[in-house]
Design an enzyme around this catalytic site. Structure first.
Site, PDB file in Angstrom:
ATOM      1  N   ASP A 142      40.316  31.107  41.639  1.00  0.00           N
ATOM      2  CA  ASP A 142      39.563  32.276  42.126  1.00  0.00           C
ATOM      3  C   ASP A 142      40.324  32.984  43.242  1.00  0.00           C
ATOM      4  O   ASP A 142      39.916  32.921  44.386  1.00  0.00           O
ATOM      5  CB  ASP A 142      38.200  31.753  42.621  1.00  0.00           C
ATOM      6  CG  ASP A 142      37.221  32.849  42.956  1.00  0.00           C
ATOM      7  OD1 ASP A 142      37.500  34.001  42.638  1.00  0.00           O
ATOM      8  OD2 ASP A 142      36.181  32.544  43.557  1.00  0.00           O
ATOM      9  N   GLU A 167      37.810  41.210  46.670  1.00  0.00           N
ATOM     10  CA  GLU A 167      36.804  41.003  45.623  1.00  0.00           C
ATOM     11  C   GLU A 167      35.612  40.235  46.188  1.00  0.00           C
ATOM     12  O   GLU A 167      34.456  40.487  45.847  1.00  0.00           O
ATOM     13  CB  GLU A 167      37.406  40.226  44.443  1.00  0.00           C
ATOM     14  CG  GLU A 167      36.494  40.120  43.215  1.00  0.00           C
ATOM     15  CD  GLU A 167      35.667  38.837  43.144  1.00  0.00           C
ATOM     16  OE1 GLU A 167      34.803  38.733  42.273  1.00  0.00           O
ATOM     17  OE2 GLU A 167      35.869  37.929  43.983  1.00  0.00           O
ATOM     18  N   GLU A 168      35.920  39.264  47.044  1.00  0.00           N
ATOM     19  CA  GLU A 168      34.875  38.350  47.537  1.00  0.00           C
ATOM     20  C   GLU A 168      33.990  39.008  48.596  1.00  0.00           C
ATOM     21  O   GLU A 168      34.446  39.822  49.398  1.00  0.00           O
ATOM     22  CB  GLU A 168      35.533  37.106  48.156  1.00  0.00           C
ATOM     23  CG  GLU A 168      36.402  36.312  47.190  1.00  0.00           C
ATOM     24  CD  GLU A 168      35.599  35.526  46.160  1.00  0.00           C
ATOM     25  OE1 GLU A 168      34.355  35.653  46.120  1.00  0.00           O
ATOM     26  OE2 GLU A 168      36.216  34.772  45.386  1.00  0.00           O
ATOM     27  N   HIS A 204      33.618  28.341  43.808  1.00  0.00           N
ATOM     28  CA  HIS A 204      33.147  28.512  45.191  1.00  0.00           C
ATOM     29  C   HIS A 204      32.879  27.193  45.897  1.00  0.00           C
ATOM     30  O   HIS A 204      32.013  27.114  46.773  1.00  0.00           O
ATOM     31  CB  HIS A 204      31.930  29.455  45.257  1.00  0.00           C
ATOM     32  CG  HIS A 204      32.326  30.899  45.096  1.00  0.00           C
ATOM     33  ND1 HIS A 204      31.471  31.949  45.283  1.00  0.00           N
ATOM     34  CD2 HIS A 204      33.515  31.460  44.783  1.00  0.00           C
ATOM     35  CE1 HIS A 204      32.116  33.101  45.071  1.00  0.00           C
ATOM     36  NE2 HIS A 204      33.355  32.818  44.754  1.00  0.00           N
ATOM     37  N   ASP A 260      39.915  36.183  35.581  1.00  0.00           N
ATOM     38  CA  ASP A 260      39.233  35.597  36.732  1.00  0.00           C
ATOM     39  C   ASP A 260      38.809  34.155  36.414  1.00  0.00           C
ATOM     40  O   ASP A 260      38.518  33.825  35.269  1.00  0.00           O
ATOM     41  CB  ASP A 260      38.001  36.445  37.103  1.00  0.00           C
ATOM     42  CG  ASP A 260      37.583  36.246  38.558  1.00  0.00           C
ATOM     43  OD1 ASP A 260      38.207  35.439  39.269  1.00  0.00           O
ATOM     44  OD2 ASP A 260      36.623  36.918  38.989  1.00  0.00           O
TER      45      ASP A 260
HETATM   46 ZN   LIG Z   1      34.974  33.998  44.023  1.00  0.00          ZN
END
Ligand SMILES: [Zn+2]
Length: 346
Positions: free
Chosen positions: A147, A185-186, A313, A223
């Site tokens: 990620d 992105e996060e 995550h 992703d």
């Molecule tokens: Zn992520």
């Protein structure tokens, strides 16, 4: 049906009822895109593209990316510079799309999307994309291997391993390849419209204003890749034929014996069949960097596994979560896909 991780902020369970109506100002580009078909390569060419993995420097590249990459940190800056230098050395035209945005926790931050183009004079582009920032965790170091350090490494490896084949394509002014490394992105605090996909929102808006979106044949977003046995589905009806192309490539690579540590029923009838690309559509709505482009009618191919990897995550999403055989297998699939999409001279 695969189970969706509904707790995740990336994933909402809205079913898409209808595919987007695509309208472009420039009818010629739209027509060229819609009429575009893959050019199947020979078995010998498949062999050749697979063998490029033997001299791959994937592990070295990955090592450089497997660091904390929270926006505004030294690691983030180092990785950005590494990606830029890496592609400039391969003679890609690399541009930074830099901007500032307000974030929770850190206030105003500077973001930089990286856009690398094989031939900037081309009319249309196949775009591969991923994000290079990593998620912020208070007082903890989160690496985000899947990620999305691995997708970034895969894109760099594709550029370097296919360098000579792609160089020969540089004079083609009709169709070329573009690599986008999104920043931010996060979410920093909680996923929401103003706290997530900072870079993708900015670039989609900018390209819309510059009238460049119509030049994108398709945005292929990578992703959460790197763990063994990912399950992909076709998430969008208007790119289904290109998803089917990936499925066909995987099958041909496997039949030719090029998929490493991979079980297929014809080889080992009693073993579980591994297929990364499932022959099914699945219209789940996943929030990711493609959304601002999807909303502007850019065709999307979203290569994200369902379900997400278990390490998603979690602090365990580091180098130990990565299965290099799976990564190399996917790289082989993408090499053949790119060669057939761009009609590379093999
Ligand atoms: Zn992520």
């Amino acid at each position: 049906m695969p189970r969706l991780h509904c707790v995740c902020v990336l994933l909402a369970v809205i079913i898409l009822q209808a595919s987007a109506q695509v309208k472009f100002a420039d009818g010629n580009l739209k027509q060229a895109r819609e009429n575009h078909r893959p050019k199947e390569i020979s078995l010998a060419a498949i062999e050749k593209l697979s063998s490029l993995s033997k001299t791959s420097n994937l592990n070295d590249v990955l090592k450089r990316l497997l660091v904390e990459r929270v926006v505004g940190t030294a690691g983030h800056e180092e990785v950005r510079n590494f990606i830029v230098e890496y592609l400039r050395k391969l003679a890609w035209q690399v541009e930074l799309d830099e901007f500032e945005d307000e974030t929770p926790i850190f206030g105003k931050l500077k973001f930089s999307n990286i856009v690398a183009t094989l031939n900037p004079n081309a009319e249309r582009f196949l775009v591969l994309a991923c994000h290079y920032d990593s998620k912020y965790f208070k007082n903890q170091v989160f690496i985000g291997a899947t990620d999305s350090a691995v997708p970034c490494a895969m894109m760099l490896d594709l550029a370097s391993s296919m360098q000579s084949l792609l160089n020969a394509k540089k004079s083609d002014n009709s169709l070329s390849l573009q690599l986008v490394f999104f920043d931010g992105e996060e979410a920093f605090q909680q996923w929401g419209p103003k706290d997530s996909i900072y870079g993708a929102r900015h670039l989609a808006e900018r390209w819309e204003a510059e009238d460049k979106l119509k030049r994108i044949d398709m945005l292929v977003l990578l992703d959460l890749l790197g763990t063994p046995d990912p399950n992909f589905y076709s998430y969008f009806q208007n790119t289904e034929s290109w998803y089917a192309q990936l499925l066909s490539v995987e099958e041909r690579l496997d039949r030719a014996g090029h998929m490493d540590r991979y079980t297929y029923s014809s080889v080992a009838p009693n073993q579980r069949t591994v297929r990364y690309f499932q022959p099914r559509s699945y219209y789940a709505y996943i929030e990711d960097d493609h959304i601002p482009f999807l909303r502007r009618n850019v065709p999307i191919l979203h290569l994200i596994p369902t379900p997400f990897p278990d390490v998603w995550h979690k602090l365990s999403d580091d180098g130990t979560a990565v299965d290099i055989s799976t990564v190399q297998n996917l790289i082989k699939v993408f090499r053949v896909f790119i060669a057939e999409y761009l009609h590379l001279d093999m």
